[in-house]
Design an enzyme around this catalytic site. Structure first.
Site, PDB file in Angstrom:
ATOM      1  N   ASP A 147      -5.564  14.451  -4.802  1.00 35.11           N
ATOM      2  CA  ASP A 147      -6.027  13.113  -4.523  1.00 35.11           C
ATOM      3  C   ASP A 147      -7.222  12.894  -5.330  1.00 35.11           C
ATOM      4  O   ASP A 147      -7.444  11.670  -6.022  1.00 35.11           O
ATOM      5  CB  ASP A 147      -6.309  12.648  -3.032  1.00 35.11           C
ATOM      6  CG  ASP A 147      -5.328  12.137  -2.491  1.00 35.11           C
ATOM      7  OD1 ASP A 147      -4.205  11.923  -2.892  1.00 35.11           O
ATOM      8  OD2 ASP A 147      -5.714  11.565  -1.129  1.00 35.11           O
ATOM      9  N   HIS A 171      -7.047   0.098  -2.643  1.00 33.95           N
ATOM     10  CA  HIS A 171      -6.236   0.905  -1.688  1.00 33.95           C
ATOM     11  C   HIS A 171      -6.651   0.647  -0.299  1.00 33.95           C
ATOM     12  O   HIS A 171      -7.862   1.425   0.015  1.00 33.95           O
ATOM     13  CB  HIS A 171      -6.137   2.661  -2.093  1.00 33.95           C
ATOM     14  CG  HIS A 171      -5.130   3.138  -0.910  1.00 33.95           C
ATOM     15  ND1 HIS A 171      -3.661   3.521  -1.222  1.00 33.95           N
ATOM     16  CD2 HIS A 171      -5.560   3.691   0.181  1.00 33.95           C
ATOM     17  CE1 HIS A 171      -3.194   4.062  -0.318  1.00 33.95           C
ATOM     18  NE2 HIS A 171      -4.207   4.183   0.755  1.00 33.95           N
ATOM     19  N   GLY A 198      -6.019   0.932   3.568  1.00 35.77           N
ATOM     20  CA  GLY A 198      -5.352   1.547   4.863  1.00 35.77           C
ATOM     21  C   GLY A 198      -6.502   1.754   6.122  1.00 35.77           C
ATOM     22  O   GLY A 198      -7.460   1.109   6.065  1.00 35.77           O
ATOM     23  N   ASN A 199      -6.060   2.748   6.722  1.00 35.12           N
ATOM     24  CA  ASN A 199      -7.175   3.257   7.912  1.00 35.12           C
ATOM     25  C   ASN A 199      -8.234   3.792   7.176  1.00 35.12           C
ATOM     26  O   ASN A 199      -9.327   3.559   7.553  1.00 35.12           O
ATOM     27  CB  ASN A 199      -6.497   4.279   8.858  1.00 35.12           C
ATOM     28  CG  ASN A 199      -7.329   4.324  10.017  1.00 35.12           C
ATOM     29  OD1 ASN A 199      -8.008   3.694  10.539  1.00 35.12           O
ATOM     30  ND2 ASN A 199      -7.566   5.943  10.293  1.00 35.12           N
TER      31      ASN A 199
END
EC number: 2.7.2.1
Length: 400
Positions: A150, A210, A212-213
């Protein structure tokens, strides 16, 4: 059936996502999630041949039991899938400074993942377990396991972006710097944006969100990352589901000195009790915040803080584009589905030429992407991410 099939594994501390993907055409033959590891309700669910199934893994089950179930129960229903696997791709959250691209897993690579455990203490140990279990479960693919990091996409950041204004020896001796996260997603959507905008990747200037959570924003100039909102760990930056994102560091001292909290409690507060959960005092779910924005003070408070922080990052990263910003991109569970987040955030950025088309914005949800901006204004693109495809492509490319 294709012979370009790759098993993609994403091992979390208490879950395991898995998929079998054709690395050439992107077709997905199997996808699933094992979750609630080490708990009585440990279970697994999966999709294959258009049908959905689920099963209990047994009380206390974890990565080993999940992979055994995948191999001996799910894949035994379709032995041709297992027979045609050519590689296994592993998502790795943190690769430190050592890894600037994906790598075939060797003893040296395993050591590098171990060395980065202090920067991802929940994720990297789980990845190592997943790799070990995959090597046991698929012995014929021992030299075909690939780590996809990542952090790798962010390794092009210049020194002025990744250094903290701390004593320099902390970087030289302890590698304390900004690393970022979600790099695989930022990479994928920026490449998709280049196709949509009909621009060569090496000429692309975009800001990718990006959401998200966990959430992060990345400044991409001439196709490369030049800054990103997450730091040494995924705690820095945006307001997230349960993470605080940016705070005044002195708050930590105040919590300790004035309120008597110990370090472990402060860590829990910042990583698991803050963000949308902390602001609403009810939930970390952005859907609640969006659905109740007009009627509940807690939801409005959380949404306003969330969008303010997001707009600040987009605006500041626009300053890094050297005078040309091609588009802003939204992806991730919130970025792809929360139309209100996109509209309220971009409404603050009219100075940059953004003007959201309300109907287009509402239409760009639930797997549908597109440009949500009005004609003649700066593009704002919704692009569903596909990190699993990137992992499959890299695993196939390195092992073919």
């Amino acid at each position: 059936m294709s012979s370009k099939l790759v098993l993609v594994l994403n091992c979390g501390s208490s879950s395991l996502k898995f998929a079998i993907i054709d690395a050439i055409n992107g077709e997905e033959y199997l996808s699933g999630l094992a979750e609630c590891f080490n708990l009585p309700e440990a279970r697994i669910k999966w999709k294959m041949d258009g049908g959905k199934q689920d099963a209990e893994l047994g009380a206390g089950a974890a990565h080993s039991e999940a992979l055994n179930f995948i191999v001996n129960t799910i894949l035994s229903q379709k032995p041709e899938l297992s027979a045609q696997l050519v590689a296994i791709g592993h998502r790795i959250v943190h690769g430190g400074e050592k890894f600037t691209k994906s790598a075939i897993i060797t003893d040296d690579v395993l050591q590098g993942i171990k060395d980065s455990v202090p920067f991802a203490p929940l994720h990297n140990p789980a990845h190592l377990i997943g790799i070990d279990e995959a090597l046991k479960s698929f012995p014929h693919l021992t030299d075909k396991n690939v780590a996809v990091f990542d952090t790798a996409f962010h390794q092009t950041m210049p020194e002025e972006s990744y250094l903290y204004a701390l004593p320099y020896k902390l970087y030289k001796e302890n590698h304390i710097r900004r690393y970022g996260a979600h790099g695989t997603s930022h990479y994928f959507v920026s490449r998709e944006a280049a196709k949509v905008l009909n621009k060569p990747v090496e000429e692309l200037n975009v800001i990718t969100c990006h959401l998200g959570n966990g959430g992060s924003v990345t400044a991409i100039r001439n196709g490369e990352c030049v800054d990103t909102s997450m730091g040494l760990t995924p705690l820095e930056g945006l307001v997230m589901g349960t993470r605080s994102g940016d705070i005044d560091p002195a708050i930590i001292f105040h919590l300790h000195d004035a309120l008597g909290m110990d370090v472990a409690s402060i860590n829990t507060l910042l990583t698991k009790e803050s963000g949308l959960l902390g602001l609403t005092e009810v939930t970390s779910d952005c859907r609640y915040v969006e659905d109740n924005y007009e009627t509940k003070a807690d939801a409005k408070r959380a949404m306003d803080v969330y969008c303010h922080r997001l707009a600040k990052y987009i605006g500041s990263y626009a300053a890094l584009m050297e005078g040309r910003l091609d588009a802003v991109i939204f992806t991730g569970g919130i970025g792809e589905n929360a139309a209100m987040v996109r509209e309220l955030s971009l409404k603050k950025l009219g100075l940059l030429g953004f003007d959201v088309d309300h109907e287009r914005n509402l239409a760009a949800r639930f797997g549908k992407g597109g440009n949500i901006a009005k004609d003649g204004t700066r593009p704002a693109l919704v692009i569903p991410t596909n990190e699993e495809l990137v992992i499959a492509e890299d695993a196939y490319r390195l092992t073919a």
